[in-house]
Design a protein around this motif. Structure first.
Motif, short mmCIF file in Angstrom:
data_model
loop_
_atom_site.label_atom_id
_atom_site.label_comp_id
_atom_site.label_asym_id
_atom_site.label_seq_id
_atom_site.Cartn_x
_atom_site.Cartn_y
_atom_site.Cartn_z
N UNK A 52 0.85 -1.11 0.01
CA UNK A 52 0.01 0.03 0.09
C UNK A 52 1.04 1.30 0.19
N UNK A 54 1.17 5.74 -1.89
CA UNK A 54 0.32 6.78 -2.40
C UNK A 54 0.62 7.10 -3.60
N UNK A 63 -3.83 16.04 -2.79
CA UNK A 63 -2.66 16.04 -3.49
C UNK A 63 -2.30 14.68 -3.68
N UNK A 64 -2.99 13.77 -3.17
CA UNK A 64 -2.59 12.10 -3.24
C UNK A 64 -3.70 11.23 -3.32
N UNK A 66 -4.65 7.17 -2.20
CA UNK A 66 -4.09 6.05 -1.63
C UNK A 66 -4.37 4.94 -2.48
N UNK A 82 7.57 1.26 -5.05
CA UNK A 82 7.17 2.58 -4.60
C UNK A 82 8.07 3.63 -5.32
N UNK A 86 7.01 7.03 -7.50
CA UNK A 86 7.16 8.40 -7.26
C UNK A 86 7.07 9.49 -8.59
N UNK A 114 -7.57 3.09 -3.68
CA UNK A 114 -8.43 2.70 -2.41
C UNK A 114 -9.18 3.88 -1.97
N UNK A 115 -9.12 5.13 -2.78
CA UNK A 115 -10.21 6.05 -2.42
C UNK A 115 -10.61 6.88 -3.46
N UNK B 43 -14.64 15.48 5.91
CA UNK B 43 -15.22 14.23 5.29
C UNK B 43 -15.25 13.23 6.12
N UNK B 49 -8.74 7.40 6.78
CA UNK B 49 -8.33 7.83 5.45
C UNK B 49 -6.88 8.15 5.56
N UNK B 52 -3.57 4.12 5.25
CA UNK B 52 -3.57 3.52 3.80
C UNK B 52 -3.36 2.13 3.84
N UNK B 68 -9.15 3.41 4.04
CA UNK B 68 -10.08 4.15 2.97
C UNK B 68 -11.17 3.42 2.53
N UNK B 151 2.48 12.58 5.54
CA UNK B 151 3.21 11.70 4.28
C UNK B 151 1.93 11.22 3.43
N UNK B 152 0.93 10.95 4.20
CA UNK B 152 -0.14 9.99 3.42
C UNK B 152 -1.09 10.82 2.80
N UNK B 153 -1.50 12.01 3.24
CA UNK B 153 -2.63 12.90 2.79
C UNK B 153 -2.03 14.21 2.22
N UNK B 154 -1.01 14.76 2.53
CA UNK B 154 -0.35 16.08 2.27
C UNK B 154 0.71 15.91 1.38
N UNK B 155 1.30 14.77 1.11
CA UNK B 155 2.57 14.42 0.23
C UNK B 155 3.64 15.38 0.79
N UNK B 177 6.18 2.41 6.38
CA UNK B 177 6.06 3.50 5.37
C UNK B 177 7.03 4.56 4.99
N UNK B 181 9.19 4.76 1.62
CA UNK B 181 9.22 5.95 1.19
C UNK B 181 10.75 6.67 0.81
#
Ligand code: SF4
Lengths: 124, 426
Positions: A52, A54, A63-64, A66, A82, A86, A114-115, B43, B49, B52, B68, B151-155, B177, B181
């Motif tokens: 998993x 993004x 901006x992302x 998942x 991964x 990128x 997934x979203x 949301x 969310x 992930x 999610x 990391x997962x929502x805002x990059x 994670x 990355x």
């Protein structure tokens, strides 16, 4: 060689002891059911995991997005997959379940959203 | 999904995370006509969310979903059942008569009279300030959950060389994670002699990537002027006190703190709900009814759950009970406070009334092996089961039948070493 594994197939989480040489098991014990043995064998030979991560989104409200692989991939390939992602961008809107990349990790598995990410509305 | 200004709502659910959604759906299915969810974020799904990774839904939905995806499963039902959703809305006050004041930027203040309320605000992270680490406060120190959001929502990547303090599940998940990355996770440091998170996360997040887990250690100092430059690691004694010898400096630019979660109960306290000191959440009975009539609570606001499936299952009971209460309020007299063995740190529900069969979650204080966990009614052993091992990071659910509560004066849950008890169960 010997390795203690925790079987992750079901929540019982049996402690499985595996003795092996050259990626071949010679003895497996501690598992409460046959699934545990199969798990230990694949753990020694070639462990596989669902990946998993993004991917960057253009024009979405976030901006992302998942994502996951649609099937387990070789654990050793996870970092490479991964890294390759990128440089990937996808355009909004994205629906949950959309296939965003094909054949990653050389094993024919796909990357699936997934979203859902709706399009960002242009400011009037 | 537009906001409304209704005077009366049958069941008002506060919090749109996994527990809140499951409660609202269950309330609707149990017959409540007007059900609304109040969510302060933009949301539904809450924390799911940013989770992930997969492993959600295995127990309840028999599917291996990511956070999610698990959320979406519930969001679809919320839509289908026409449950009102008020996003970006804060609940600022609740009275014991179930009058709720809400606020959002569009409508200003909204006042609601609810037939029943379900509290599902979830929990928050313990922060660095709550731990005793000396030194400067440079940039580069985050709680694990904040790092997960970034990391997962805002990059936004948090750093390159990372030390993680605390081996709770979010810390373990973030170790993997960050590694994927491209960051180097130097080690995960845990104060107690055993890991804080689920065993499967220790395997799949640390062992898979050869990340060392250093048990019985803590971080006592951080250094760095603008950005974090190093942390000092120390071994702790049996009581958790850092030892003078055996200290080691580790160079790193980022420290993640995964020091556990605390139920978010500011609002519950305003309503006058009785709080359990040990869980940090409301005291509830098997219907997830709090000490204030008509106010129910579920999910991590009651006690922090190991897996989301259990939170959803408890929430379904809370939601269905709230629906019944809104149409026909009750008052039950019989109430038994469950007594606990010394080895058990807490249980939920804490009170039983014999209104339904239930599962009581217990958590042990330290790992114990080869034990029987039993339920004793008055002086009679009513049920016991054998367990190879019990650990604090994995709660155990002990089933108790309604019949066992009826007419009882005393009910206790005990733990006994298998050698000291004969196999007398059933
Ligand atoms: S060995 Fe069987 S029973 Fe044990 S954890 Fe694995 S699947 Fe579950």
């Amino acid at each position: 060689m010997k390795r203690d594994l925790i079987c992750t197939i079901c929540p019982l989480g049996c402690k499985v002891m595996a003795t092996y040489a050259h990626k071949k098991a010679t003895a497996i014990c501690g598992n409460r059911c046959p699934k545990g043995e199969a798990y230990a064998l694949s753990e020694i030979r070639n462990p596989r995991r669902i990946l998993t991560t993004t991917i960057k989104v253009e024009g979405g409200i976030f901006p992302l997005v998942s994502v996951r692989t649609n099937r387990p991939i070789s654990r050793d390939s996870m970092r490479r997959v991964v890294k390759n992602l990128h440089n990937t961008f996808v355009k909004a809107p994205i629906e949950i379940g959309d296939r965003l990349a094909h054949g990653v990790s050389g094993s024919g598995s796909d990357i699936v959203a997934t979203r859902s990410i709706p399009k960002k509305k242009a400011k009037p | 999904m537009t906001a409304i200004k209704t005077e009366h709502i049958d069941v008002l659910v506060i919090g749109g995370g996994p527990a809140g959604m499951a409660a609202a759906i269950a309330a609707r299915l149990a017959g409540a006509r007007h059900v609304a969810i109040v969510e302060r974020g933009g949301y539904l799904g809450g924390i799911l969310n940013q989770c992930i990774h997969n492993g959600f839904g295995l127990e309840l939905l028999k599917k291996d979903l990511t956070g999610p995806e698990y959320a979406q499963h519930y969001i679809d039902q919320v839509k289908r059942l026409k449950i009102t959703v008020m996003l970006n809305t804060m609940a600022i006050d609740i009275t014991k008569d179930r009058e709720v004041t809400l606020s959002n930027s569009k409508d200003g203040l909204i006042r609601i009279k609810a037939g029943a309320i379900v509290l599902a605000m979830g929990c928050r992270e313990r922060t660095a300030g709550m731990l005793s680490i000396s030194g400067t406060r440079p940039a580069g120190i985050y709680t694990a959950g904040v790092a997960q959001t970034l990391i997962n929502l805002k990059n936004l990547m948090v750093g390159k060389r990372v030390v993680i303090l605390g081996s709770g599940d979010i810390g373990l998940i973030m170790a993997r994670r960050l590694t994927l990355e491209g960051a180097k996770v130097i080690s995960v440091v845990e104060k107690s002699p055993y890991p804080g998170g689920l065993l499967r996360n220790v395997t799949q997040c640390l062992e898979d990537f050869d990340i060392p887990l250093i048990l019985s250690h803590t971080i006592i100092e951080v250094e760095g002027r603008d950005r974090l430059e190093s942390v000092t690691l120390a071994r702790v004694d049996r009581h958790g006190n850092p030892l003078k010898s055996r200290r080691k400096k580790i160079k790193c630019d980022t420290l993640l703190i995964s020091a556990g979660l605390i139920p978010e109960n500011e609002l519950s306290k305003k309503a006058g709900v009785r709080i359990d000191k040990k869980t940090g959440g409301p005291i509830v009975d098997e219907e997830y009814h709090t000490s204030v009539p008509g106010i129910f609570a579920c999910g991590n606001v009651v006690s922090v759950h190991d897996i989301v499936d259990w939170a959803s299952m408890d929430a379904e009971i809370a939601g269905a009970s709230a629906s019944l209460y809104s149409s026909k309020p009750w008052h039950r007299h019989h109430a038994l406070e469950i007594e606990l063995d010394n080895e058990i740190s807490y249980c939920v529900p804490q009170i039983l009334r014999g209104s339904r069969d239930t599962e009581v979650s217990i958590r042990v204080k330290r790992p114990i092996e080869k034990v029987f966990v039993g339920v004793r009614r008055d002086t009679m052993l009513s049920r016991s089961a054998y367990h190879e091992i019990l650990i604090p990071s994995e709660a155990l659910r002990v089933p108790i039948k309604a019949g066992a509560v009826e007419g009882a004066e005393n009910l206790s849950i005990f733990i006994e070493k298998s050698s000291s008890i004969k196999r007398e169960h059933k």
